[in-house]
Design an enzyme around this catalytic site. Structure first.
Site, PDB file in Angstrom:
ATOM      1  CG  LEU A 127      -2.065   1.019   1.193  1.00  0.00           C
ATOM      2  CD1 LEU A 127      -3.241   0.514   2.026  1.00  0.00           C
ATOM      3  CD2 LEU A 127      -1.632   2.381   1.710  1.00  0.00           C
ATOM      4  CG  HIS A 231       9.517   3.972   7.980  1.00  0.00           C
ATOM      5  ND1 HIS A 231       8.880   5.169   7.717  1.00  0.00           N
ATOM      6  CD2 HIS A 231      10.789   4.123   7.543  1.00  0.00           C
ATOM      7  CE1 HIS A 231       9.739   6.002   7.147  1.00  0.00           C
ATOM      8  NE2 HIS A 231      10.895   5.392   7.038  1.00  0.00           N
TER       9      HIS A 231
END
Length: 338
Positions: A127, A231
């Site tokens: 995504l 992240h």
């Protein structure tokens, strides 16, 4: 809203390539490599063409298109059954407890153990939303459209589903986890390994990585701190997964140490709560806003729209029907917007 999620085609390659260059590294499902992206699109085309039959190792690529400008501004992917061509490795975080009677002390050591526990699961991944579109719920549209696609093709997907989140990448583009563990065995920095991984897959890591458990106490502080952490750009994605019912069950990526989230497919919120209905009328913007999906395989479309129940069917906003390319009597699947 003029955005729709639809199956990707070969014509989308230039858009996907331009977005891939914006990912910042460590995004293995969207490599900035035309050949690799073209191979993904070819594989996806075959998956969309196959109707029925048993479960197979397939890839579906979806894109987010602005129907007013015909620009592709996002993408996502679905893998029906991972680990069929090559083992699907993860590190499982575990604890070994030992007691010394002489010292009267108990020691608990955290370990990373190479595992293929998740083999055979379906996966949602890849995504990416263009930085210029990160507002208005478009990331949510892309993410949840995947689940409505699964609901429409349930027999093509496994009982368990996973999502791998990108791990910590430092300001220099390096990976603390890679530097502290895998990099010591491969003689290559993270950027080089990242590029090879994105194009060829991470089987090479599994082939050369030590098969015995790794005691995390022997890693650097920075490598240990990165284990199971997403992240910064993936924190919102992690929250979306948790809202859908995914959980972190101590599996991490062997490449960058990012968390792997898992769920039972039928328990995923958007799959469980999706309702099918026939469009009995079209009107203005009244009703509740929802994700609306229609069609199967190459005809699949998903967009935001307003819908309200009416007898045995629903009334759909005309603007949504226009984006989806449907009219009265069409069958839709809808789930409320979170």
């Amino acid at each position: 809203m003029t955005f729709v999620v639809r199956p990707a085609t070969e014509a989308d390659l230039p858009h996907l390539y331009e977005m891939a260059k914006l990912t910042g590294g460590g995004f293995t499902n969207l490599p900035p490599d035309r050949k690799a992206l073209s191979a993904k699109l070819a594989r996806s085309r075959e998956a969309f063409r196959r109707e029925g039959g048993p479960m197979a190792d397939e890839l579906f690529v979806l894109v987010l298109e602005n129907t007013a400008t015909h620009e592709v501004r996002g993408t996502c992917q679905l893998f029906t059954m991972v680990g069929q061509q090559h083992p699907f490795y993860s590190y499982r975080i575990g604890t070994l407890t030992q007691h010394s009677r002489e010292l009267d002390r108990t020691f608990r050591a955290e370990m990373l153990t190479l595992a293929t526990d998740l083999e055979g699961s379906s996966e949602v991944g890849g995504l990416f939303l263009h930085p210029g579109e990160r507002a208005g719920g478009l990331g949510m549209l892309l993410a949840r459209a995947r689940y409505l696609f699964i609901a429409a093709h349930r027999a093509r997907f496994a009982p368990r589903i996973l999502a791998e989140l990108r791990g910590i990448i430092d300001e220099a583009g390096g990976s603390p986890f890679w530097d502290g563990l895998a990099g010591r065995f491969f003689g290559m920095n993270f950027q080089a390994a990242d590029e090879f991984n994105a194009i060829n897959g991470h089987q090479f890591i599994a082939d050369l990585m030590p098969k015995h458990p790794i005691y995390t106490a022997m890693l650097s502080d920075s490598a240990r701190a990165a284990i199971g952490k997403p992240h910064p750009s993936g924190r919102a994605a992690m929250r979306m997964l948790e809202n859908e019912g995914f959980a972190f069950e101590n599996y991490v990526d062997i490449f960058d140490g990012g968390p792997t989230m898992t769920a039972r497919t039928d328990a995923v919120r958007s799959i469980r709560d999706a309702r099918q209905a026939r469009v009995v009328a079209l009107d203005g913007e009244g009703g509740e806003q929802a994700l609306i999906a229609t069609g199967t395989l190459s005809d699949f479309r998903c967009a935001y729209g307003n819908v309200r129940e009416c007898g045995d069917g629903v009334i759909l906003a005309q603007s949504c029907a226009d984006v989806l390319g449907i009219g009265e009597d069409a069958m839709i699947s809808h789930v409320g917007r979170l």
